[in-house]
Design a protein around this motif. Structure first.
Motif, PDB file in Angstrom:
ATOM      1  N   ARG A   1       0.832  -1.206   0.000  1.00 17.43           N
ATOM      2  CA  ARG A   1       0.000   0.000   0.000  1.00 17.43           C
ATOM      3  C   ARG A   1       0.865   1.254   0.000  1.00 17.43           C
ATOM      4  N   VAL A   2       1.945   1.236   0.794  1.00 13.66           N
ATOM      5  CA  VAL A   2       2.867   2.382   0.798  1.00 13.66           C
ATOM      6  C   VAL A   2       3.467   2.551  -0.584  1.00 13.66           C
ATOM      7  N   GLY A   3       3.900   1.452  -1.199  1.00 11.89           N
ATOM      8  CA  GLY A   3       4.479   1.511  -2.544  1.00 11.89           C
ATOM      9  C   GLY A   3       3.512   2.087  -3.564  1.00 11.89           C
ATOM     10  N   GLN A   4       2.238   1.683  -3.473  1.00  7.76           N
ATOM     11  CA  GLN A   4       1.229   2.213  -4.397  1.00  7.76           C
ATOM     12  C   GLN A   4       1.014   3.711  -4.163  1.00  7.76           C
ATOM     13  N   GLY A   5       1.013   4.110  -2.892  1.00  7.94           N
ATOM     14  CA  GLY A   5       0.864   5.535  -2.574  1.00  7.94           C
ATOM     15  C   GLY A   5       2.043   6.347  -3.080  1.00  7.94           C
ATOM     16  N   LEU A   6       3.237   5.803  -2.950  1.00  4.44           N
ATOM     17  CA  LEU A   6       4.425   6.498  -3.437  1.00  4.44           C
ATOM     18  C   LEU A   6       4.427   6.585  -4.957  1.00  4.44           C
ATOM     19  N   ALA A   7       3.949   5.537  -5.627  1.00  3.62           N
ATOM     20  CA  ALA A   7       3.886   5.549  -7.095  1.00  3.62           C
ATOM     21  C   ALA A   7       2.972   6.670  -7.579  1.00  3.62           C
ATOM     22  N   ARG A   8       1.907   6.930  -6.810  1.00  4.87           N
ATOM     23  CA  ARG A   8       0.984   8.006  -7.188  1.00  4.87           C
ATOM     24  C   ARG A   8       1.630   9.387  -7.040  1.00  4.87           C
ATOM     25  N   LEU A   9       2.693   9.473  -6.267  1.00  2.00           N
ATOM     26  CA  LEU A   9       3.377  10.758  -6.082  1.00  2.00           C
ATOM     27  C   LEU A   9       4.272  11.112  -7.266  1.00  2.00           C
TER      28      LEU A   9
ATOM     29  N   HIS B   1       8.785  14.605  -2.853  1.00  2.00           N
ATOM     30  CA  HIS B   1       9.370  15.309  -1.717  1.00  2.00           C
ATOM     31  C   HIS B   1       9.341  14.364  -0.503  1.00  2.00           C
ATOM     32  N   PRO B   2      10.394  14.367   0.320  1.00  3.52           N
ATOM     33  CA  PRO B   2      10.424  13.460   1.478  1.00  3.52           C
ATOM     34  C   PRO B   2       9.261  13.675   2.441  1.00  3.52           C
ATOM     35  N   ARG B   3       8.753  14.903   2.513  1.00 10.11           N
ATOM     36  CA  ARG B   3       7.585  15.166   3.362  1.00 10.11           C
ATOM     37  C   ARG B   3       6.400  14.313   2.901  1.00 10.11           C
ATOM     38  N   ASP B   4       6.189  14.238   1.573  1.00  5.73           N
ATOM     39  CA  ASP B   4       5.079  13.466   1.025  1.00  5.73           C
ATOM     40  C   ASP B   4       5.293  11.964   1.217  1.00  5.73           C
ATOM     41  N   VAL B   5       6.548  11.546   1.115  1.00  2.00           N
ATOM     42  CA  VAL B   5       6.878  10.127   1.335  1.00  2.00           C
ATOM     43  C   VAL B   5       6.550   9.746   2.779  1.00  2.00           C
ATOM     44  N   LEU B   6       6.936  10.592   3.723  1.00  2.00           N
ATOM     45  CA  LEU B   6       6.656  10.314   5.128  1.00  2.00           C
ATOM     46  C   LEU B   6       5.156  10.343   5.411  1.00  2.00           C
ATOM     47  N   ARG B   7       4.437  11.257   4.772  1.00  2.00           N
ATOM     48  CA  ARG B   7       2.985  11.328   4.993  1.00  2.00           C
ATOM     49  C   ARG B   7       2.301  10.048   4.532  1.00  2.00           C
ATOM     50  N   VAL B   8       2.657   9.581   3.334  1.00  2.00           N
ATOM     51  CA  VAL B   8       2.071   8.340   2.817  1.00  2.00           C
ATOM     52  C   VAL B   8       2.405   7.174   3.744  1.00  2.00           C
TER      53      VAL B   8
ATOM     54  N   GLU C   1      16.202   6.512   7.810  1.00  2.00           N
ATOM     55  CA  GLU C   1      16.973   6.806   6.602  1.00  2.00           C
ATOM     56  C   GLU C   1      16.334   7.957   5.829  1.00  2.00           C
ATOM     57  N   LEU C   2      15.019   7.981   5.750  1.00  2.00           N
ATOM     58  CA  LEU C   2      14.325   9.093   5.094  1.00  2.00           C
ATOM     59  C   LEU C   2      14.634  10.417   5.797  1.00  2.00           C
ATOM     60  N   VAL C   3      14.620  10.394   7.120  1.00  2.00           N
ATOM     61  CA  VAL C   3      14.902  11.611   7.887  1.00  2.00           C
ATOM     62  C   VAL C   3      16.343  12.056   7.670  1.00  2.00           C
ATOM     63  N   ARG C   4      17.284  11.126   7.767  1.00  2.00           N
ATOM     64  CA  ARG C   4      18.706  11.480   7.582  1.00  2.00           C
ATOM     65  C   ARG C   4      18.953  12.055   6.188  1.00  2.00           C
ATOM     66  N   GLN C   5      18.316  11.447   5.179  1.00  2.00           N
ATOM     67  CA  GLN C   5      18.492  11.933   3.809  1.00  2.00           C
ATOM     68  C   GLN C   5      17.892  13.335   3.650  1.00  2.00           C
ATOM     69  N   ALA C   6      16.739  13.556   4.274  1.00  2.00           N
ATOM     70  CA  ALA C   6      16.102  14.881   4.193  1.00  2.00           C
ATOM     71  C   ALA C   6      16.962  15.940   4.876  1.00  2.00           C
TER      72      ALA C   6
ATOM     73  N   THR D   1      12.968  10.721  14.110  1.00  4.20           N
ATOM     74  CA  THR D   1      12.413   9.419  13.712  1.00  4.20           C
ATOM     75  C   THR D   1      11.449   8.920  14.777  1.00  4.20           C
ATOM     76  N   ASN D   2      11.859   9.006  16.036  1.00  2.00           N
ATOM     77  CA  ASN D   2      10.993   8.551  17.127  1.00  2.00           C
ATOM     78  C   ASN D   2       9.703   9.361  17.199  1.00  2.00           C
ATOM     79  N   LEU D   3       9.809  10.676  16.993  1.00  2.69           N
ATOM     80  CA  LEU D   3       8.610  11.522  17.037  1.00  2.69           C
ATOM     81  C   LEU D   3       7.660  11.194  15.884  1.00  2.69           C
ATOM     82  N   LEU D   4       8.210  10.926  14.712  1.00  2.94           N
ATOM     83  CA  LEU D   4       7.362  10.542  13.575  1.00  2.94           C
ATOM     84  C   LEU D   4       6.640   9.226  13.866  1.00  2.94           C
ATOM     85  N   LEU D   5       7.374   8.254  14.369  1.00  2.83           N
ATOM     86  CA  LEU D   5       6.757   6.953  14.652  1.00  2.83           C
ATOM     87  C   LEU D   5       5.764   7.039  15.807  1.00  2.83           C
TER      88      LEU D   5
END
Length: 197
Positions: free
Chosen positions: A71-79, A84-91, A140-145, A161-165
């Motif tokens: 489901r995450v992969g499908q959501g990312l494909a729609r992006l 943007h990493p913000r959108d990746v994290l939201r999905v 990894e997403l956070v570090r890259q951003a 990362t902990n706050l996002l999770l």
């Protein structure tokens, strides 16, 4: 000629039956006999695929994780390309919350799995590995951003990362009707807005 059985397909059918039992009746009703009935097979047939309740639960959790990843992969494909990493994290965060039927089933499965992990060392280790792996992906997403300048360089990657999770902790509030899905998404958006400001 005897009918060929797709063993992976049969295991997935059993896993989905297990999800339905957890969703409708709760983890306390999660027995091999009840799951076999829900799957429309005999207990003996179920035991051909899973020797124990723990083995069945572990497979069902792995399958739930695969479905969430899909489901995450499908959501990312729609992006589109290079989202943007913000959108990746939201999905990613949105798919971890019980905001629709499929996510609700996998979310309840995860809750049942955590409860089981508290009392079963083998399940605990598998659950821990899965959580470590998921945390590493978000980290990894956070570090890259941060490296790309999308998140300020003063931010600590581990803490962020902990706050996002921690936002996945909205799950019981959603499940028990304390908040609505829109409230959860608003909280995610507000946090991401502050993080990426």
């Amino acid at each position: 000629m005897p009918k060929q059985v797709d063993h992976r397909d049969r295991r997935e059918t059993i896993a989905r039956a297990l999800w339905r039992v957890v969703e409708r009746r709760g983890v306390s009703q999660l027995t091999m006999r009840v799951v076999a009935q829900e799957a429309g097979i005999s207990l003996g047939q179920l035991q051909h695929y899973f020797a124990s309740r723990s083995a069945m639960l572990s497979f069902a959790m792995d399958f739930a994780s695969e479905q969430t990843s899909l489901r995450v992969g499908q959501g990312l494909a729609r992006l589109g390309d290079r989202p943007h990493p913000r959108d990746v994290l939201r999905v990613t965060l949105a798919e971890m919350l019980p905001l629709h039927a499929d996510a609700r089933a996998t979310s309840r499965m995860s809750a049942a799995y955590v409860l089981e992990a508290l009392h079963d060392e083998a399940v605990r280790e598998q659950a821990r590995r899965g959580l470590v792996q998921g945390r590493a992906l978000v980290g990894e997403l956070v570090r890259q951003a941060i490296a790309d300048g999308d998140i300020g360089p003063d931010r600590d990657p581990a803490t962020e990362t902990n706050l996002l999770l921690a936002l996945t902790g909205l799950t019981p509030l959603l499940e028990l009707g304390v908040i609505e899905p829109g409230d959860a998404l608003t909280a995610i958006d507000a946090h991401l807005e502050r993080l990426f400001r």
